[in-house]
Design a protein around this motif. Structure first.
Motif, short mmCIF file in Angstrom:
data_model
loop_
_atom_site.label_atom_id
_atom_site.label_comp_id
_atom_site.label_asym_id
_atom_site.label_seq_id
_atom_site.Cartn_x
_atom_site.Cartn_y
_atom_site.Cartn_z
N LYS A 70 0.85 -1.20 0.00
CA LYS A 70 0.00 0.00 0.00
C LYS A 70 0.88 1.25 0.00
CE LYS A 70 -3.75 2.38 2.39
NZ LYS A 70 -3.11 3.69 2.24
N TRP A 71 1.95 1.22 0.80
CA TRP A 71 2.89 2.35 0.80
C TRP A 71 3.42 2.60 -0.60
CZ3 TRP A 71 7.80 2.59 -1.00
CH2 TRP A 71 8.51 3.76 -0.74
N ALA A 72 3.80 1.52 -1.30
CA ALA A 72 4.36 1.66 -2.63
C ALA A 72 3.36 2.29 -3.58
CB ALA A 72 4.81 0.29 -3.15
N ALA A 73 2.10 1.84 -3.49
CA ALA A 73 1.07 2.42 -4.36
C ALA A 73 0.90 3.91 -4.08
CB ALA A 73 -0.25 1.68 -4.16
N ASP A 74 0.89 4.28 -2.79
CA ASP A 74 0.76 5.70 -2.43
C ASP A 74 2.00 6.48 -2.85
OD1 ASP A 74 -1.68 5.11 -1.32
OD2 ASP A 74 -0.93 4.99 0.75
N GLU A 75 3.18 5.87 -2.69
CA GLU A 75 4.43 6.55 -3.00
C GLU A 75 4.53 6.90 -4.48
OE1 GLU A 75 8.27 8.15 -2.12
OE2 GLU A 75 6.56 7.62 -0.87
N LEU A 76 4.01 6.01 -5.31
CA LEU A 76 4.14 6.22 -6.75
C LEU A 76 2.98 7.00 -7.34
CD1 LEU A 76 5.54 2.73 -7.79
CD2 LEU A 76 6.78 4.83 -7.25
N ALA A 77 2.06 7.43 -6.47
CA ALA A 77 0.92 8.20 -6.96
C ALA A 77 1.38 9.52 -7.57
CB ALA A 77 -0.05 8.48 -5.82
N ALA A 78 0.65 9.97 -8.56
CA ALA A 78 0.99 11.22 -9.24
C ALA A 78 1.05 12.36 -8.24
CB ALA A 78 -0.06 11.52 -10.31
N PHE A 97 8.05 10.08 -13.89
CA PHE A 97 7.70 8.95 -14.74
C PHE A 97 6.71 8.02 -14.05
CE2 PHE A 97 8.63 4.45 -15.62
CZ PHE A 97 8.22 4.37 -16.94
N MET A 98 6.98 7.68 -12.77
CA MET A 98 6.10 6.76 -12.07
C MET A 98 4.73 7.38 -11.81
SD MET A 98 7.55 3.93 -11.99
CE MET A 98 6.20 3.16 -11.10
N GLY A 99 4.66 8.71 -11.72
CA GLY A 99 3.36 9.35 -11.60
C GLY A 99 2.51 9.09 -12.83
N ALA A 100 3.15 9.12 -14.01
CA ALA A 100 2.43 8.82 -15.24
C ALA A 100 2.00 7.36 -15.27
CB ALA A 100 3.31 9.14 -16.45
N ARG A 103 -1.05 6.95 -13.05
CA ARG A 103 -2.29 7.40 -13.69
C ARG A 103 -2.81 6.35 -14.66
NH1 ARG A 103 0.67 12.26 -13.68
NH2 ARG A 103 1.32 11.99 -15.86
N TYR A 104 -1.90 5.70 -15.38
CA TYR A 104 -2.32 4.63 -16.30
C TYR A 104 -2.92 3.45 -15.54
CZ TYR A 104 -2.01 0.64 -19.43
OH TYR A 104 -2.30 -0.49 -20.15
N LEU A 105 -2.27 3.04 -14.46
CA LEU A 105 -2.77 1.89 -13.70
C LEU A 105 -4.15 2.18 -13.12
CD1 LEU A 105 0.46 0.77 -11.76
CD2 LEU A 105 -0.48 -0.13 -13.91
N ARG A 106 -4.34 3.39 -12.63
CA ARG A 106 -5.65 3.76 -12.08
C ARG A 106 -6.71 3.78 -13.18
NH1 ARG A 106 -5.36 5.93 -6.86
NH2 ARG A 106 -3.21 6.24 -6.13
N ARG A 107 -6.35 4.30 -14.34
CA ARG A 107 -7.30 4.37 -15.45
C ARG A 107 -7.70 2.98 -15.92
NH1 ARG A 107 -4.50 7.53 -18.33
NH2 ARG A 107 -3.62 6.06 -19.85
#
Length: 211
Positions: A70-78, A97-100, A103-107
């Motif tokens: 969960k930390w990793a998912a939050d850390e890489l959030a845009a 880059f990881m923010g982009a 956004r793709y993973l969420r979409r």
């Protein structure tokens, strides 16, 4: 989390996320240049982000917990800024880059766990290391018994035949003991499926000697 993690802690967590399996301190040192030890290890353990187990050869083996993922998912959030004391100019670019990617993973409604998965083609030595790390994570007392159902789950996506070959060799060389479950009524279909046949009988439990 009330404060940002430092760059060393962050780097280790991202490595554990990317490899998606237990990683030893010697391997971490090869990858990022330092092990996870001392106050950094204690902090990540206390925060519940990483599980660490002491391997028989006296080095730690680490794995992300559910909270770590969960930390990793939050850390890489845009929009997440790089960690403090990140000296390289590459780090801000990586986070952008990881923010982009986030956004793709969420979409596409895709989780990190679906992207970062364990490699499956391993040497016997690497498989044995994973077996030992998984056993240490599961066992409650030194030399105790662990169900092969639980051990196989801890190994992740590793070829079943390769794992069985390593377990049989560990049994042959007396590094591990494999025994049947004495309470046959307690066996489920999962136990039967996870069993390994040695000496003409199905074995469901394993105990590994410290080396």
């Amino acid at each position: 989390m009330s404060e940002r993690l430092g760059h060393k802690e962050t780097a280790v967590l991202l490595v554990l996320m990317t490899l998606a399996r237990p990683v030893s301190n010697p391997e971490l040192k090869d990858i990022v240049g330092y092990p996870l030890d001392g106050k950094e290890r204690r902090r990540l353990n206390e925060l519940g982000l990483v599980d660490s187990a002491l391997a028989p050869k006296r080095f730690f083996v680490h794995e992300l917990t559910d909270s770590g993922w969960k930390w990793a998912a939050d850390e890489l959030a845009a929009g997440t800024p790089p960690p403090p004391a990140a000296r390289s100019t590459f780090v801000p670019a990586f986070y952008l880059f990881m923010g982009a990617v986030d956004r793709y993973l969420r979409r596409e409604n895709v989780s990190l766990g679906e992207v970062f998965t364990s490699d499956v083609e391993l040497t016997p030595e690497q498989i044995e290391q994973r077996v030992r790390a998984g056993y240490l994570k599961l066992v409650r007392a030194p030399g105790g018994w662990v169900s092969l159902v639980d051990l196989r789950a801890a190994l992740g996506a590793v070829n079943r035949a390769d794992v069985d070959s390593v377990l049989k060799e560990m049994s042959r060389t007396q590094q591990a003991n494999l025994v049947p479950e004495s309470n046959r009524k307690a066996l489920t279909d999962r136990h039967h499926e996870a069993a390994i046949r040695v000496g003409g009988e199905d074995n469901h439990l394993i105990s590994i000697e410290a080396s």
